[in-house]
Design a protein around this motif. Structure first.
Motif, short mmCIF file in Angstrom:
data_model
loop_
_atom_site.label_atom_id
_atom_site.label_comp_id
_atom_site.label_asym_id
_atom_site.label_seq_id
_atom_site.Cartn_x
_atom_site.Cartn_y
_atom_site.Cartn_z
N CYS A 28 29.68 -8.22 -8.13
CA CYS A 28 29.36 -9.56 -8.64
C CYS A 28 30.12 -9.77 -9.95
CB CYS A 28 27.86 -9.65 -8.87
SG CYS A 28 27.33 -11.17 -9.70
N ALA A 29 30.65 -10.95 -10.13
CA ALA A 29 31.41 -11.27 -11.34
C ALA A 29 30.52 -11.40 -12.58
CB ALA A 29 32.20 -12.56 -11.13
N LEU A 46 33.94 -22.15 -14.15
CA LEU A 46 34.90 -22.55 -15.16
C LEU A 46 35.32 -21.36 -16.02
CD1 LEU A 46 36.45 -24.79 -16.68
CD2 LEU A 46 34.41 -25.07 -18.11
N ASN A 47 36.63 -21.12 -16.10
CA ASN A 47 37.18 -20.11 -16.99
C ASN A 47 37.37 -20.78 -18.35
OD1 ASN A 47 39.03 -18.58 -18.55
ND2 ASN A 47 39.78 -17.58 -16.70
N LYS A 48 36.58 -20.36 -19.33
CA LYS A 48 36.60 -21.01 -20.65
C LYS A 48 37.92 -20.81 -21.39
CE LYS A 48 31.63 -20.93 -21.09
NZ LYS A 48 30.47 -20.48 -21.82
N SER A 50 41.08 -20.51 -19.96
CA SER A 50 42.18 -21.30 -19.39
C SER A 50 41.79 -22.76 -19.15
CB SER A 50 42.64 -20.69 -18.07
OG SER A 50 41.63 -20.84 -17.07
N GLY A 51 40.49 -23.04 -19.07
CA GLY A 51 40.04 -24.40 -18.77
C GLY A 51 40.14 -24.73 -17.28
N LEU A 52 40.47 -23.73 -16.47
CA LEU A 52 40.61 -23.93 -15.03
C LEU A 52 39.40 -23.36 -14.29
CD1 LEU A 52 44.32 -22.81 -14.68
CD2 LEU A 52 43.45 -25.16 -14.79
N TYR A 53 39.14 -23.90 -13.11
CA TYR A 53 38.07 -23.38 -12.27
C TYR A 53 38.61 -22.28 -11.38
CZ TYR A 53 34.96 -27.09 -13.76
OH TYR A 53 34.15 -27.90 -14.50
N GLU A 54 37.81 -21.23 -11.19
CA GLU A 54 38.20 -20.09 -10.37
C GLU A 54 37.08 -19.78 -9.39
OE1 GLU A 54 38.39 -17.07 -13.36
OE2 GLU A 54 40.44 -17.57 -13.91
N LEU A 55 37.44 -19.24 -8.22
CA LEU A 55 36.45 -18.74 -7.29
C LEU A 55 36.09 -17.32 -7.70
CD1 LEU A 55 37.70 -19.92 -3.79
CD2 LEU A 55 35.65 -20.65 -5.00
N GLN A 56 34.80 -17.07 -7.88
CA GLN A 56 34.35 -15.74 -8.29
C GLN A 56 33.21 -15.31 -7.39
OE1 GLN A 56 33.40 -15.67 -12.46
NE2 GLN A 56 35.53 -15.83 -13.05
#
Length: 68
Positions: A28-29, A46-48, A50-56
């Protein structure tokens, strides 16, 4: 066993105690605990930095924790 073959270690899901040595474990992330595919979902987070959304990969316990 040749040097190209890797020995797989058995792992256990922290939610249902399923054990396996046939597949790769996924952690688990959020809690970093190993979880089986049945109790793991890939969620958009949300990756704080980079400001991009990621699948985790997130286990069911971490998914319901905010709702308790």
């Amino acid at each position: 066993m040749g040097h190209d073959e890797q020995q797989k270690s058995a792992w256990m899901c922290h939610v249902c105690d399923l054990t396996s040595d046939k597949s790769e474990p996924i952690a688990c992330a959020f809690c970093y605990k190993v979880t089986c595919a049945l109790h793991l979902a890939h969620k958009t987070v949300l990756n704080k930095e980079s400001g991009l959304y990621e699948l985790q990969p997130i286990c069911v316990e971490c998914q319901i924790r905010p709702h308790l």
